[in-house]
Design an enzyme around this catalytic site. Structure first.
Site, PDB file in Angstrom:
ATOM      1  N   MET A  34      -8.240  21.517 -24.115  1.00  0.00           N
ATOM      2  CA  MET A  34      -9.434  20.714 -23.833  1.00  0.00           C
ATOM      3  C   MET A  34     -10.075  21.192 -22.531  1.00  0.00           C
ATOM      4  O   MET A  34     -10.889  20.481 -21.924  1.00  0.00           O
ATOM      5  CB  MET A  34      -9.076  19.233 -23.751  1.00  0.00           C
ATOM      6  CG  MET A  34      -8.509  18.711 -25.074  1.00  0.00           C
ATOM      7  SD  MET A  34      -8.713  16.958 -25.315  1.00  0.00           S
ATOM      8  CE  MET A  34      -7.738  16.303 -23.982  1.00  0.00           C
ATOM      9  N   GLY A  35      -9.696  22.391 -22.066  1.00  0.00           N
ATOM     10  CA  GLY A  35     -10.292  22.938 -20.851  1.00  0.00           C
ATOM     11  C   GLY A  35      -9.686  22.353 -19.588  1.00  0.00           C
ATOM     12  O   GLY A  35      -8.596  21.780 -19.623  1.00  0.00           O
ATOM     13  N   HIS A  41      -1.689  25.791 -19.044  1.00  0.00           N
ATOM     14  CA  HIS A  41      -2.459  26.472 -20.093  1.00  0.00           C
ATOM     15  C   HIS A  41      -2.262  27.990 -19.996  1.00  0.00           C
ATOM     16  O   HIS A  41      -2.108  28.664 -21.010  1.00  0.00           O
ATOM     17  CB  HIS A  41      -3.961  26.178 -19.949  1.00  0.00           C
ATOM     18  CG  HIS A  41      -4.330  24.726 -20.064  1.00  0.00           C
ATOM     19  ND1 HIS A  41      -4.792  23.995 -18.995  1.00  0.00           N
ATOM     20  CD2 HIS A  41      -4.321  23.882 -21.120  1.00  0.00           C
ATOM     21  CE1 HIS A  41      -5.068  22.761 -19.392  1.00  0.00           C
ATOM     22  NE2 HIS A  41      -4.781  22.651 -20.674  1.00  0.00           N
ATOM     23  N   GLN A  65      -9.864  12.067 -30.730  1.00  0.00           N
ATOM     24  CA  GLN A  65      -8.527  11.698 -30.264  1.00  0.00           C
ATOM     25  C   GLN A  65      -8.562  10.742 -29.075  1.00  0.00           C
ATOM     26  O   GLN A  65      -7.514  10.400 -28.521  1.00  0.00           O
ATOM     27  CB  GLN A  65      -7.694  12.952 -29.963  1.00  0.00           C
ATOM     28  CG  GLN A  65      -8.126  13.737 -28.743  1.00  0.00           C
ATOM     29  CD  GLN A  65      -7.399  15.053 -28.627  1.00  0.00           C
ATOM     30  OE1 GLN A  65      -7.571  15.951 -29.439  1.00  0.00           O
ATOM     31  NE2 GLN A  65      -6.541  15.183 -27.623  1.00  0.00           N
ATOM     32  N   GLN A 157       3.133  15.676 -29.722  1.00  0.00           N
ATOM     33  CA  GLN A 157       2.067  16.475 -30.342  1.00  0.00           C
ATOM     34  C   GLN A 157       2.655  17.741 -30.972  1.00  0.00           C
ATOM     35  O   GLN A 157       2.321  18.101 -32.107  1.00  0.00           O
ATOM     36  CB  GLN A 157       1.037  16.836 -29.272  1.00  0.00           C
ATOM     37  CG  GLN A 157       0.016  17.865 -29.702  1.00  0.00           C
ATOM     38  CD  GLN A 157      -1.055  18.051 -28.650  1.00  0.00           C
ATOM     39  OE1 GLN A 157      -1.970  17.253 -28.541  1.00  0.00           O
ATOM     40  NE2 GLN A 157      -0.950  19.105 -27.861  1.00  0.00           N
ATOM     41  N   MET A 188       2.136  19.778 -14.637  1.00  0.00           N
ATOM     42  CA  MET A 188       0.703  20.058 -14.486  1.00  0.00           C
ATOM     43  C   MET A 188      -0.070  19.403 -15.618  1.00  0.00           C
ATOM     44  O   MET A 188       0.388  19.382 -16.757  1.00  0.00           O
ATOM     45  CB  MET A 188       0.476  21.556 -14.475  1.00  0.00           C
ATOM     46  CG  MET A 188       1.032  22.178 -13.225  1.00  0.00           C
ATOM     47  SD  MET A 188       0.368  23.812 -12.965  1.00  0.00           S
ATOM     48  CE  MET A 188       1.267  24.235 -11.482  1.00  0.00           C
ATOM     49  N   SER A 190      -4.425  18.280 -16.659  1.00  0.00           N
ATOM     50  CA  SER A 190      -5.839  18.177 -16.257  1.00  0.00           C
ATOM     51  C   SER A 190      -6.103  16.801 -15.662  1.00  0.00           C
ATOM     52  O   SER A 190      -6.985  16.633 -14.826  1.00  0.00           O
ATOM     53  CB  SER A 190      -6.747  18.406 -17.461  1.00  0.00           C
ATOM     54  OG  SER A 190      -6.384  19.594 -18.120  1.00  0.00           O
ATOM     55  N   ARG A 191      -5.344  15.797 -16.087  1.00  0.00           N
ATOM     56  CA  ARG A 191      -5.563  14.423 -15.606  1.00  0.00           C
ATOM     57  C   ARG A 191      -5.015  14.210 -14.195  1.00  0.00           C
ATOM     58  O   ARG A 191      -5.313  13.187 -13.582  1.00  0.00           O
ATOM     59  CB  ARG A 191      -4.951  13.409 -16.572  1.00  0.00           C
ATOM     60  CG  ARG A 191      -5.709  13.322 -17.898  1.00  0.00           C
ATOM     61  CD  ARG A 191      -5.274  12.142 -18.737  1.00  0.00           C
ATOM     62  NE  ARG A 191      -6.187  11.909 -19.852  1.00  0.00           N
ATOM     63  CZ  ARG A 191      -5.985  12.322 -21.104  1.00  0.00           C
ATOM     64  NH1 ARG A 191      -4.893  12.986 -21.415  1.00  0.00           N
ATOM     65  NH2 ARG A 191      -6.872  12.078 -22.047  1.00  0.00           N
TER      66      ARG A 191
END
Ligand code: AMP
Length: 293
Positions: A34-35, A41, A65, A157, A188, A190-191
């Site tokens: 999701m970048g 990543h 989602q 997931q 790590m 993104s949030r």
């Protein structure tokens, strides 16, 4: 592969490009994201780079989602930096579709991995894994990868996508890649960008509690999952910004079925989801009963 990175927005155009690679028997690796790319990543990209001729990174904040009350709108979008990271790590193609090219008006079709999708995060995020399974299947159909790379940070997931691939005879290898952590152990994510200073300090308690729990299983021979969960909770609540109501779940699960276990006699995954401030953080640890250190 090619020297210049290709950025493709149209699913059809990408599919045409991939068909050409396939006809030349090139091995295709896909890294769905999701970048807001970070070293977690990048570790997936590096693995894909080693094992494939063509590496595709998809960057798509998938609306299906997210529940209406969740962070779809505020989710970090940092394409400029993401592109630089992709170039630096040798990505061949970035797939950057617009929402309406993935879900055009009148879109109707969803896939769902039953039961597994209702456990753990699924209990607190109804519909989340249906959205995940649907977008991942669409990405698979568009990019036709030989192998797709997923992080074990999102353990549920990973298991759900493996099941999807198996049940629908996709013939795509699903690779689970280790969790990449900050120096102090925070997984790590993104949030993590949402965390203020106090919250960032508290966030490390997720990993600390998991390590403590793992040690209790391996060295104190604790078998009672409920005792373990109590110990984890005690550690989490040491955080100034963490209250009981911030904890979505702490679970000791069978690594294959995701079902909770009461007595720990075999390998387990200990998983948790906790709100630290606005950030809903997840983490887990795989406990192999034969592990010594
Ligand atoms: P996201 O962009 O958060 O949807 O994540 C895209 C992929 O990167 C998923 O397969 C994640 O499990 C994986 N990923 C995210 N964070 C990490 C991490 N800290 N270590 C390893 N993989 C990760």
């Amino acid at each position: 592969m090619s020297k210049k990175i290709i950025i493709v927005k149209s699913p059809k155009k990408l599919n045409n490009i991939i068909q050409k690679f396939k006809s030349k028997r090139k091995k295709i690796g896909l890294v769905p994201t999701m970048g807001a790319l970070h070293k977690g990543h990048i570790s997936l990209i590096n693995k894909a780079r080693k094992e494939n001729d063509v590496v595709i990174v998809s960057i798509f904040v998938n609306p299906t989602q997210f529940a209406p009350n969740e962070d779809y709108n505020s989710y970090p979008r940092t394409f400029k930096q993401d592109k630089i990271k992709c170039v630096e790590s040798g990505v061949d193609i970035i797939f950057l579709p617009a929402v309406n090219s993935i879900y055009p008006d009148g879109y109707k079709t969803y896939v769902e991995v039953k039961e597994m999708s209702d456990l753990l995060c699924g209990k607190f995020r109804p519909g989340h894994f249906k959205g995940v399974a649907t977008i991942v299947l669409k990405l698979f159909n568009i990019t036709m990868p030989d192998t797709a790379y997923f992080g074990l940070k999102d353990y549920q997931q990973y298991i759900i996508i493996k099941k999807l691939s198996e049940d629908l005879n996709l013939n795509i290898k699903i690779r689970g890649c280790p969790i990449i952590r900050e120096k102090d152990g925070l997984a790590m994510s993104s949030r993590n960008k949402y965390l203020n200073k106090t919250e960032r300090n508290d966030a490390v308690l997720l990993y600390k509690s998991l390590i403590t729990a793992r040690n209790l299983v391996l060295y104190q021979k604790i078998k009672d999952a409920s005792l373990l969960k109590k110990e984890i909770k005690k550690i989490l609540l040491k955080g100034k910004s963490i209250k009981s109501s911030n904890i979505d779940y702490i679970a000791v699960i069978n690594p294959k079925t995701l079902q909770e276990v009461k007595k720990i006699n075999n390998d387990v995954v200990i998983a948790l989801a906790v709100y630290v401030g606005k950030a809903r953080l997840i983490d887990n640890i795989y406990v192999r009963k034969r592990d010594k250190g």
